[in-house]
Write a protein that holds these residues in place. Structure first.
Motif, PDB file in Angstrom:
ATOM      1  N   TYR A  34     -44.599   2.314  16.089  1.00  0.00           N
ATOM      2  CA  TYR A  34     -43.282   2.895  15.838  1.00  0.00           C
ATOM      3  C   TYR A  34     -42.851   3.744  17.047  1.00  0.00           C
ATOM      4  O   TYR A  34     -41.740   3.594  17.554  1.00  0.00           O
ATOM      5  N   PHE A  54     -41.288  -1.090   8.382  1.00  0.00           N
ATOM      6  CA  PHE A  54     -40.827  -0.375   7.186  1.00  0.00           C
ATOM      7  C   PHE A  54     -40.889  -1.246   5.936  1.00  0.00           C
ATOM      8  O   PHE A  54     -40.703  -2.459   6.013  1.00  0.00           O
ATOM      9  N   TRP A  60     -36.019   7.259   5.558  1.00  0.00           N
ATOM     10  CA  TRP A  60     -36.167   7.926   6.852  1.00  0.00           C
ATOM     11  C   TRP A  60     -35.318   9.181   6.777  1.00  0.00           C
ATOM     12  O   TRP A  60     -34.126   9.118   6.473  1.00  0.00           O
ATOM     13  N   ILE A  80     -31.645   2.258   7.405  1.00  0.00           N
ATOM     14  CA  ILE A  80     -32.442   2.755   8.537  1.00  0.00           C
ATOM     15  C   ILE A  80     -32.104   1.955   9.797  1.00  0.00           C
ATOM     16  O   ILE A  80     -31.930   2.521  10.879  1.00  0.00           O
ATOM     17  N   VAL A 139     -45.503  11.336   7.032  1.00  0.00           N
ATOM     18  CA  VAL A 139     -45.245   9.910   6.842  1.00  0.00           C
ATOM     19  C   VAL A 139     -46.120   9.375   5.710  1.00  0.00           C
ATOM     20  O   VAL A 139     -47.304   9.691   5.629  1.00  0.00           O
ATOM     21  N   PHE A 153     -40.590   8.384   5.999  1.00  0.00           N
ATOM     22  CA  PHE A 153     -40.740   9.009   7.315  1.00  0.00           C
ATOM     23  C   PHE A 153     -39.891  10.264   7.334  1.00  0.00           C
ATOM     24  O   PHE A 153     -38.680  10.199   7.128  1.00  0.00           O
TER      25      PHE A 153
END
Length: 178
Positions: A34, A54, A60, A80, A139, A153
């Motif tokens: 990521y 994801f 997020w 996202i 996370v 996240f």
């Protein structure tokens, strides 16, 4: 008979511990991927590479006084992706972007994992200004088809320090005897 039971129990325990360590390594690889992809977000970037990390129902979220306002929250992979899409259209947002993770803690359960990290980010924007930022990352991961994916996240700003000049200056590095 007792030795056989102990041996089976020991073997099962060791097998479970090895599995947990392997899963922790895979979780770490997911967050590192990521960050590596975020470092190269640029005009024309293929967002599917990032979105593959994801779950479909991922969240997020920027939290705290600075990141809640700056980033907000996004629910679902599509939302996202739309948030990240603005980094892939002209003009390029970053001239340089580097994420560094430290103070890692990962806890793996059967099909879920949680992790926290401290993030340090050095960025230079296309206009030449630079920023040093630090954040706490929280996370949550989910194991889907043998692959760890980000389910939640959260980034919370710890500090930000604007700089007037780029991080990378095109000058020779000092070395001994020069």
């Amino acid at each position: 008979m007792t030795e056989e039971i102990i041996s089976r129990a020991t073997l099962a325990s060791l097998s479970n511990r090895i599995w947990m360590l392997e899963q922790e390594k895979e979780v770490r690889a997911c967050i590192q991927r990521y960050m590596a992809l975020c470092d190269v977000l640029d005009v024309g970037f293929d967002l599917s590479l990032l979105m593959d990390l994801f779950t479909e129902d991922a969240v997020w979220q920027g939290v705290g006084k600075r990141y809640q306002k700056t980033f907000g929250a996004y629910e679902g992979k599509e939302a996202i992706a739309k948030m990240f899409e603005k980094y892939t259209v002209p003009p390029a947002h970053f001239a340089l972007n580097s994420h560094f993770l430290t103070n890692e803690f990962i806890n793996v359960a059967e099909k879920t994992a949680d992790g926290t990290w401290l993030l340090l980010q050095t960025a230079t924007f296309h206009d030449g200004r630079s920023q040093l930022s630090s954040a706490k990352l929280t996370v949550k991961f989910s194991l889907e088809k043998e692959q760890w994916k980000i389910k939640y996240f959260q980034t919370e700003s710890l500090f930000n320090r604007p700089m007037d000049t780029p991080w990378d200056v095109d000058k020779d590095l000092p070395t001994p005897n020069k």
